[in-house]
Design a protein around this motif. Structure first.
Motif, PDB file in Angstrom:
ATOM      1  N   LEU A   5       0.857  -1.189   0.000  1.00  0.00           N
ATOM      2  CA  LEU A   5       0.000   0.000   0.000  1.00  0.00           C
ATOM      3  C   LEU A   5       0.892   1.237   0.000  1.00  0.00           C
ATOM      4  O   LEU A   5       2.045   1.189   0.430  1.00  0.00           O
ATOM      5  N   ARG A   6       0.346   2.339  -0.484  1.00  0.00           N
ATOM      6  CA  ARG A   6       1.107   3.584  -0.478  1.00  0.00           C
ATOM      7  C   ARG A   6       0.720   4.424   0.746  1.00  0.00           C
ATOM      8  O   ARG A   6      -0.445   4.478   1.131  1.00  0.00           O
ATOM      9  N   HIS A   7       1.729   5.041   1.336  1.00  0.00           N
ATOM     10  CA  HIS A   7       1.517   5.911   2.501  1.00  0.00           C
ATOM     11  C   HIS A   7       0.931   7.227   2.004  1.00  0.00           C
ATOM     12  O   HIS A   7       1.544   7.924   1.198  1.00  0.00           O
ATOM     13  N   GLU A   8      -0.265   7.571   2.472  1.00  0.00           N
ATOM     14  CA  GLU A   8      -0.963   8.745   1.947  1.00  0.00           C
ATOM     15  C   GLU A   8      -1.755   9.441   3.062  1.00  0.00           C
ATOM     16  O   GLU A   8      -2.941   9.139   3.267  1.00  0.00           O
ATOM     17  N   PRO A   9      -1.121  10.363   3.790  1.00  0.00           N
ATOM     18  CA  PRO A   9      -1.845  11.096   4.838  1.00  0.00           C
ATOM     19  C   PRO A   9      -3.055  11.835   4.274  1.00  0.00           C
ATOM     20  O   PRO A   9      -2.966  12.512   3.249  1.00  0.00           O
ATOM     21  N   ARG A  10      -4.191  11.648   4.906  1.00  0.00           N
ATOM     22  CA  ARG A  10      -5.446  12.298   4.509  1.00  0.00           C
ATOM     23  C   ARG A  10      -6.440  12.142   5.656  1.00  0.00           C
ATOM     24  O   ARG A  10      -6.120  11.555   6.685  1.00  0.00           O
ATOM     25  N   ILE A  11      -7.643  12.664   5.494  1.00  0.00           N
ATOM     26  CA  ILE A  11      -8.682  12.527   6.512  1.00  0.00           C
ATOM     27  C   ILE A  11      -9.115  11.068   6.601  1.00  0.00           C
ATOM     28  O   ILE A  11      -9.364  10.415   5.582  1.00  0.00           O
ATOM     29  N   ASP A  12      -9.212  10.547   7.812  1.00  0.00           N
ATOM     30  CA  ASP A  12      -9.657   9.176   7.994  1.00  0.00           C
ATOM     31  C   ASP A  12     -11.124   9.048   7.566  1.00  0.00           C
ATOM     32  O   ASP A  12     -11.983   9.806   8.026  1.00  0.00           O
ATOM     33  N   PRO A  13     -11.455   8.085   6.693  1.00  0.00           N
ATOM     34  CA  PRO A  13     -12.832   8.001   6.181  1.00  0.00           C
ATOM     35  C   PRO A  13     -13.860   7.640   7.252  1.00  0.00           C
ATOM     36  O   PRO A  13     -15.001   8.111   7.197  1.00  0.00           O
ATOM     37  N   TYR A  14     -13.501   6.803   8.206  1.00  0.00           N
ATOM     38  CA  TYR A  14     -14.444   6.472   9.277  1.00  0.00           C
ATOM     39  C   TYR A  14     -14.751   7.699  10.123  1.00  0.00           C
ATOM     40  O   TYR A  14     -15.903   7.940  10.505  1.00  0.00           O
ATOM     41  N   TYR A  15     -13.707   8.480  10.441  1.00  0.00           N
ATOM     42  CA  TYR A  15     -13.940   9.692  11.237  1.00  0.00           C
ATOM     43  C   TYR A  15     -14.819  10.672  10.466  1.00  0.00           C
ATOM     44  O   TYR A  15     -15.706  11.307  11.033  1.00  0.00           O
ATOM     45  N   ALA A  16     -14.591  10.782   9.159  1.00  0.00           N
ATOM     46  CA  ALA A  16     -15.416  11.679   8.331  1.00  0.00           C
ATOM     47  C   ALA A  16     -16.886  11.263   8.379  1.00  0.00           C
ATOM     48  O   ALA A  16     -17.782  12.118   8.465  1.00  0.00           O
ATOM     49  N   LEU A  17     -17.149   9.943   8.356  1.00  0.00           N
ATOM     50  CA  LEU A  17     -18.523   9.461   8.441  1.00  0.00           C
ATOM     51  C   LEU A  17     -19.131   9.746   9.816  1.00  0.00           C
ATOM     52  O   LEU A  17     -20.294  10.141   9.921  1.00  0.00           O
ATOM     53  N   LEU A  18     -18.347   9.546  10.867  1.00  0.00           N
ATOM     54  CA  LEU A  18     -18.815   9.866  12.217  1.00  0.00           C
ATOM     55  C   LEU A  18     -19.217  11.331  12.316  1.00  0.00           C
ATOM     56  O   LEU A  18     -20.279  11.677  12.848  1.00  0.00           O
TER      57      LEU A  18
END
Length: 457
Positions: free
Chosen positions: A358-371
């Motif tokens: 996998l590639r290291h890619e800092p971004r907003i966590d998708p689960y947190y965004a859904l929460l």
């Protein structure tokens, strides 16, 4: 220890400080006791327990302390923000932590300052009255630990409602650090413990960034030491930083600085779980919790421990439940490795397939965004849902420990197991998995039938 305050703290402090000590005594005497300390040991590391009141002290107790009672560790440390401006919580939180049954050291944080203080010098006197000196050092086994104060309190200007703090050691403390380290051999392990991180990306935590302004003066004192680690809290996200020449570091190797997971997660926010404790997921998508610092001579490793979760719970895997067969290669898999760093290796295998990186890619966590999205529907613009549902989650920050890839092309119809394997900077391997279903057409959820509300008897 002895705190010399001849006149004591100002009487107008809302949270009492030190009582008058009178003149300096002719001598300050204290006993020393022999103690066997092994080369191999571990310590419990808290950051930001930060209860607003005694109700949130109970959250700390149920969420992390109960599982630590009787833990096999040499000692524990709280990396500041022991309180959340309400310094009356020191006493009740101390009673909880004492149940763990190990010695405990405390670092001062910005929310532990007495904000009635007219200057920086007296802002830590309530902390000192409870915990002792604001900076000092001690040895355990072959390791030298330094508890540091990187809080500078700036009292309100005339007419201003509030003061503020800066991340700063100050000349006096830096001179003490220099003198202390002069007595420590260069091949001895040194651990620096503070509240505000040495470095933080501008705008990630606040509009101006949060960092220690005189950190480069500290760099000059430690950069020739081959065995030196620093650790902080404050930001309410977990991160491994490797400080380099880009920040003025002049050592032969990068300096490892750990921003520790917080006990309070996102300040005890989010909906409560079945035990009434907020889920308080940190804003990088990692769960709240604490760390274990493991030492073996000059070697160390760090374990991320999620509150009330098994030690093996080291990641979240984000992928949809259902995937169209014609689009499998377009579907992302996002993995949040809570204790991961730029030195981690993360791989995926689907079913009996091959392991792929996998590639290291800092971004907003998708689960947190859904929460946050679900909460916003309930909350609107309010900061607090209500006294029962708790505080709103803070705005997300890009997570430094996310890895991304896509599902393989042409996955056959049916249910598939996604396996994730990661190797951390210390060479340890962790695994987890998630199930995904490949279908010809996506199911369209039906609207729930209307239900007549009836009283509960």
């Amino acid at each position: 220890y002895y705190s010399h305050k001849p006149n004591g703290s100002p009487a107008y402090f809302k949270y009492p400080g030190l009582k008058p000590t009178g003149p300096l005594p002719a001598s300050v005497d204290f006993p020393l006791y022999p103690q066997k300390e092994p080369d191999k040991f571990r310590a419990v590391i808290f950051a930001d327990p930060q209860p607003r009141d005694n109700k949130e002290v109970e959250f700390v107790g149920h969420d992390v302390i109960e599982e630590l009672i009787g833990v096999d560790a040499a000692f524990g440390v709280s990396l500041g923000d022991i309180a959340f401006d309400n310094l009356n919580t020191f006493a009740t939180l101390n009673q909880k932590i004492a149940l763990i049954g190990i010695p405990w050291y405390n670092v001062i944080g910005n929310h532990d300052l007495n904000q009635d203080s007219p200057d920086d010098q007296r802002s830590d006197e309530t902390f000192e009255a409870t915990y002792g000196p604001n900076y000092y050092s001690f040895d355990y086994g072959p390791t030298h630990f330094m508890v540091l104060d990187d809080m500078k309190w700036v009292a309100p200007a005339p007419g201003a409602a509030k003061g503020f703090f800066l991340g700063e050691f100050g000349k006096t403390q830096l001179e003490w650090i220099k003198n202390d380290l002069a007595q420590i051999p260069r091949n001895q392990m040194v651990v620096l413990m503070m509240h505000v991180p040495l470095v933080d990306e501008e705008g990630k935590f606040s509009p101006t960034g949060n960092r220690v302004t005189d950190r480069r003066d500290l760099y000059r004192l430690i950069e020739k030491r081959p065995f030196c680690l620093s650790i902080s809290g404050h930001t309410h996200y977990q991160e491994h930083k490797f400080i380099s020449s880009a920040d003025g570091w002049e050592g032969p190797e990068k300096h490892h600085h750990v921003v520790n997971v917080t006990v309070s997660g996102s300040w005890w926010s989010g909906l409560p779980d079945e035990k009434g404790i907020p889920h308080t997921t940190m804003r990088d998508g990692a769960p709240n919790g604490y760390s274990f610092l493991n030492f073996d001579g000059n070697k160390y490793s760090i374990d991320f421990k999620a509150a009330r979760r098994p030690a093996e719970h080291q990641m979240n895997i984000y992928a949809p439940d259902e995937v169209l067969a014609a689009e499998t290669g377009k579907v992302e898999v996002v993995v949040n490795v809570f204790g991961g760093s730029e030195k981690s290796k993360v791989e995926m295998k689907v079913g009996a397939g091959e392991w792929t990186p996998l590639r290291h890619e800092p971004r907003i966590d998708p689960y947190y965004a859904l929460l946050k999205e679900r909460e916003t529907v309930m909350l609107g613009a309010k900061k607090r849902l209500d006294p029962v549902l708790g505080y709103a989650l803070p705005v997300a920050v890009p997570s430094a420990h996310l890895w991304v890839t896509n599902l393989p092309l042409n996955l056959p119809l049916g249910t598939h197991n996604i396996q994730i394997r990661t190797v951390d900077t210390f060479g340890r391997t962790y695994t987890d998995q998630r199930v995904v279903r490949v279908v010809e057409t996506l199911a369209v959820p039906k609207a729930a039938p209307a239900v007549e509300a009836k009283p509960v008897l």
